[in-house]
Write a protein that holds these residues in place. Sequence first.
Motif, PDB file in Angstrom:
ATOM      1  N   LYS A  41      10.762  -5.744 -13.133  1.00 17.57           N
ATOM      2  CA  LYS A  41      11.576  -5.944 -11.928  1.00 17.57           C
ATOM      3  C   LYS A  41      13.058  -6.106 -12.272  1.00 17.57           C
ATOM      4  O   LYS A  41      13.920  -5.437 -11.707  1.00 17.57           O
ATOM      5  CB  LYS A  41      11.091  -7.192 -11.156  1.00 17.57           C
ATOM      6  CG  LYS A  41       9.633  -7.160 -10.776  1.00 17.57           C
ATOM      7  CD  LYS A  41       9.214  -8.391  -9.990  1.00 17.57           C
ATOM      8  CE  LYS A  41       9.299  -9.688 -10.767  1.00 17.57           C
ATOM      9  NZ  LYS A  41       8.314  -9.802 -11.848  1.00 17.57           N
ATOM     10  N   SER A  42      13.349  -6.998 -13.214  1.00 16.46           N
ATOM     11  CA  SER A  42      14.748  -7.230 -13.584  1.00 16.46           C
ATOM     12  C   SER A  42      15.363  -5.966 -14.163  1.00 16.46           C
ATOM     13  O   SER A  42      16.521  -5.641 -13.891  1.00 16.46           O
ATOM     14  CB  SER A  42      14.856  -8.355 -14.609  1.00 16.46           C
ATOM     15  OG  SER A  42      14.295  -9.527 -14.100  1.00 16.46           O
ATOM     16  N   THR A  43      14.596  -5.272 -14.976  1.00 12.33           N
ATOM     17  CA  THR A  43      15.120  -4.055 -15.584  1.00 12.33           C
ATOM     18  C   THR A  43      15.496  -3.032 -14.513  1.00 12.33           C
ATOM     19  O   THR A  43      16.563  -2.410 -14.568  1.00 12.33           O
ATOM     20  CB  THR A  43      14.079  -3.468 -16.554  1.00 12.33           C
ATOM     21  OG1 THR A  43      13.656  -4.484 -17.455  1.00 12.33           O
ATOM     22  CG2 THR A  43      14.670  -2.314 -17.346  1.00 12.33           C
ATOM     23  N   ALA A 169      18.996  -8.765  -5.666  1.00 13.27           N
ATOM     24  CA  ALA A 169      18.679 -10.178  -5.868  1.00 13.27           C
ATOM     25  C   ALA A 169      17.509 -10.252  -6.841  1.00 13.27           C
ATOM     26  O   ALA A 169      16.429  -9.752  -6.558  1.00 13.27           O
ATOM     27  CB  ALA A 169      18.330 -10.831  -4.538  1.00 13.27           C
ATOM     28  N   ASP A 170      17.779 -10.858  -8.000  1.00  9.22           N
ATOM     29  CA  ASP A 170      16.749 -10.904  -9.034  1.00  9.22           C
ATOM     30  C   ASP A 170      16.078 -12.272  -9.009  1.00  9.22           C
ATOM     31  O   ASP A 170      16.596 -13.237  -9.555  1.00  9.22           O
ATOM     32  CB  ASP A 170      17.379 -10.641 -10.404  1.00  9.22           C
ATOM     33  CG  ASP A 170      16.333 -10.480 -11.483  1.00  9.22           C
ATOM     34  OD1 ASP A 170      15.133 -10.410 -11.134  1.00  9.22           O
ATOM     35  OD2 ASP A 170      16.710 -10.419 -12.665  1.00  9.22           O
ATOM     36  N   GLU A 171      14.934 -12.325  -8.345  1.00  9.73           N
ATOM     37  CA  GLU A 171      14.192 -13.577  -8.169  1.00  9.73           C
ATOM     38  C   GLU A 171      15.118 -14.717  -7.771  1.00  9.73           C
ATOM     39  O   GLU A 171      15.198 -15.736  -8.450  1.00  9.73           O
ATOM     40  CB  GLU A 171      13.434 -13.927  -9.452  1.00  9.73           C
ATOM     41  CG  GLU A 171      12.502 -12.809  -9.853  1.00  9.73           C
ATOM     42  CD  GLU A 171      11.374 -13.275 -10.763  1.00  9.73           C
ATOM     43  OE1 GLU A 171      11.087 -14.478 -10.755  1.00  9.73           O
ATOM     44  OE2 GLU A 171      10.797 -12.435 -11.442  1.00  9.73           O
ATOM     45  N   PRO A 172      15.812 -14.563  -6.630  1.00  8.29           N
ATOM     46  CA  PRO A 172      16.853 -15.533  -6.270  1.00  8.29           C
ATOM     47  C   PRO A 172      16.302 -16.923  -5.983  1.00  8.29           C
ATOM     48  O   PRO A 172      17.066 -17.888  -6.025  1.00  8.29           O
ATOM     49  CB  PRO A 172      17.468 -14.932  -5.011  1.00  8.29           C
ATOM     50  CG  PRO A 172      16.400 -14.067  -4.440  1.00  8.29           C
ATOM     51  CD  PRO A 172      15.648 -13.515  -5.612  1.00  8.29           C
TER      52      PRO A 172
HETATM   53 MG   LIG Z   1      12.876 -10.892 -14.378  1.00  7.79          MG
END
Ligand SMILES: [Mg+2]
Lengths: 252, 692
Positions: A41-43, A169-172
């Motif tokens: 996900k972050s990537t 939004a990365d796991e905000p």
């Molecule tokens: Mg992540």
Amino acid sequence: MLIIENLTKIYDNGFMALDNINLEIPDGQFVAIIGLSGSGKSTLLRCINRLIDPTKGRIIWNGIDITAATDDELRQIRRRIGMIFQQFNLVKRSSVITNVMAGRLGYINPLFSLVNYFPPQEKARALAALERVGIADKAYNRASALSGGQQQRVGIARTLMQEPEMLLADEPVASLDPATSHSVMKYLELLNQEDGLTILCSLHFLSLARAYSDRVIALKDGKLEFDGLPQEIDNERFKMIYGEDAVEVEIH
Amino acid sequence: MNTNPPRSRSALRRLLLLLAAAAILVIFSYGWTVTRIDLSVPQEPQRQRNVGNALRELLSPNVFTQDYEVLTATAPFTIGCPDAFEASPVVASDQPYIVVEPACGRANEVVTVRGYNFAANGLARVNWIAADGERRVRRVVGASGDNFITDGSGGFVVQVEVPRIRGSAGQTHTIEVQGRFPVGLPRFSDTTGLVIEKMVETIFLALIATAVSILPSAILSFFAAQNLMHPVRTPLGGLLLSFTLLPLGWLLGTLLLGQIGLLALNVGRLSGVSGATTAGLLLLGAVVSTRKLGGNAVMPPGFNPRALLNAVLFAVIATAALGLIGGLGLLFGSTFRDGLLGYVGALLGSLGSLIELAIVPIGGIIGAFTLASIGSTLTRQALKHTSAAMSHVLGGILGALAGMILLGLTASIGLTAAWLSLLTPVAAAGMASAILPLLYRRFVHRPENPTTTDRAIRTVLSWSGAAAAFVVAFLLLNVRQALVEGALPPQTVAFEALGIKFYAYVVQAMLIGAVLGGVAGAMAGTKANFPIGSVLYTVTRTLLNALRSIEPLIMGLVFVIWVGIGPFAGVLALALHSVASLGKLYSEQIENIDAGPIEALQSTGANRLQTIMYAVVPQIIPPYIAFTMYRWDINVRMSTIIGFVGGGGIGFLLQQQINLLRYRDAGVAVLAIAIVVSILDYASASIRERYI
Ligand SMILES: [Mg+2]
Ligand SMILES: Nc1ncnc2c1ncn2[C@@H]1O[C@H](COP(=O)(O)OP(=O)(O)O)[C@@H](O)[C@H]1O
């Protein structure tokens, strides 16, 4: 419109974190990205604003090929894409307002930044942004003095300074308690509905995705496992995404 | 069955342990011999006496002195007691006086001397003055030395023996008591005064050395921080173009910017404060106009005349401002010569003359970087749209030019000292290390997803290419001769152009550079992403580590040759060493920061400089303060001994005192060093605690 074509990311150590992802995201959509941790996900989010350079594939946003942009072009593009983070990524020792104004740096003459100068209208803009997320009274506190939920709101105010068209939004809300999580998600919803921002938000909990998103994308081991409406995720799909043993938990 | 393998393993381990112990024993025995440890030497009586005396004196530092007054009283004494003898009457008074009883006597008889009105608790002695005027000290009965001590009321009762003096019978001698009594309070000795003066010099030596080193090491620390530099990559084409533009930019910079700077300097110096203010206002106006130019408008990507104008304007303004400051410094320096302002004047004056000396080269550097950055910005778009074939052709051309310049530069440096001629083969090896892996990728195998084997192959290829280029350059440039015989390369001039002499040796190096750079550039193409950050990181770290490994005392020796004996040499030596050491310490602090804010600011579209200003700088200020204090602490320690090689400060004084065998004076210096170092130790520790 954001178009992702054949996006693949292989890290320097040879690990394939994204495997041939294809997506089309129309403007103004609230997209939730779910998946186990390590699923990419972050990537994926960082490839979109090229905090990580993709190995293969193209990302085209409103007709501009982000993957082919030069450094200068990339900065122009990034100004229009806000990003918030699980760890908020504020400078803890700096004041809240400095953190917020830093979101405007892409618009400011770099010579000013050398002497730490912001034009007065930017300060006013920062106060307005803080007003919008309800913490204008904390403007001159140190960022580290704020609670987690407040820090994430500072993060949102910082992206507001960019006048973004899209928000990554990365796991905000992954470091926040359930109640605070909802209040932060409400702000994202507001930006989506009032300002028409396209929002790509990775989330741990399916329940949050169901509550806020128009569309859910699920990643598994770097591959696109599911792409559809939140309500389409039934028990079977859920187990495909999260594994056989997973049980869905609600977060209220 | 099961216990067997562990047992054999433990046996093996025991054997290895035994071997290790034996090896350690051998190493220590060898060390014992090499360091010529001989326990009989310290036991020799003469040496023990010497060291005892020296230590005794060192431990009795003559910190204080005392003024004394000498009180004297006399009484007559007749030898042999003739019949008609009559003691002369004693008149009591408020002056010091003595009474001798009996007032006559034979040799070896004991007489009692009573003293009155001397000062209390002082040292006194008895002198016997014969008729011929000869004076000898008489030790009082029961005393081990010549002196005795007066009582609390300034009186005393002592006994002395009448001396045996030939032919003195019937003569009248004089008994004299001399007392030495402290007047006023003890005060600091002259030595102490000198030591304090030198200590002040020492502390300031350390302070200035530390202060001067802060800025350079802070700048270097960014280049030596892996987390900042590692991700910095840039398209090879733009980089090569920038690099080839550097010499041209330097030339233009020295000619144009340097002259502008000199002009500003003269304006500052000659027109005085009012003229300088006007000039400063003009500059300010220019800055304001760049602000308008910078504007908030969305800049179109690609060719951007505003950005270009901005860059040129910035270069001009920066040089002019520096010149103006230098000129004002000179003016100030020549106006204020006396008093407290005189110190400031001297400082500003020397800063001014430093700027005067440096302004043309600084203009050159600014020019070089401005032109390089303009070049790469202007061509970035063009390079992006070149075809693949064209990119390789361009890469070849630019690579050849850049390689030529690089090796020309290293070879010119190599002309100055024999061992520096190693630089050229090293640089050639660096360029060549890229070639074989590129060839392999192009013609043999281009892995989609490189495996460990692929990476191993790359490493081997890259090292063998580097080694080959090193050897070839080494042989062609005859570096062997330089290394073995210490001979500089022959200074035969190949040709002269633009007033610059091109030595055959340099031209040869340039040719090698052109070939290697051309091949590497052509193979990589202008679109390749060059890890410029890693290269800069490696170069900076190597430089800092090399500098750090040279002890400040050795640097001090060199600087003493350059600027003469005195604290200036010490400042330079300590400053240079501090740059290396602080650069490393600072850069480690950068590597320890939270990377989150960097990522966040990059995602907003901030450029690299802005990211550093707002995400890195706030995080590193506290540790930078702490480490600067720590370094000051170290510098004070070092400055106490830098004087031993002529670097000024208290060490110089200490060395002189030791050489003159004045250990009591040396003791004062040692004491002063101990006090200052421990105070600073404590202060710096408590300041550091607050920041870490
Ligand atoms: Mg992540
Ligand atoms: N810099 C990196 N180098 C190598 N592997 C990485 C790097 N960053 C992430 N990964 C790996 O890539 C995979 C996906 O990571 P990530 O995108 O952070 O997943 P998520 O955000 O869904 O938890 C993980 O297995 C992770 O270990």
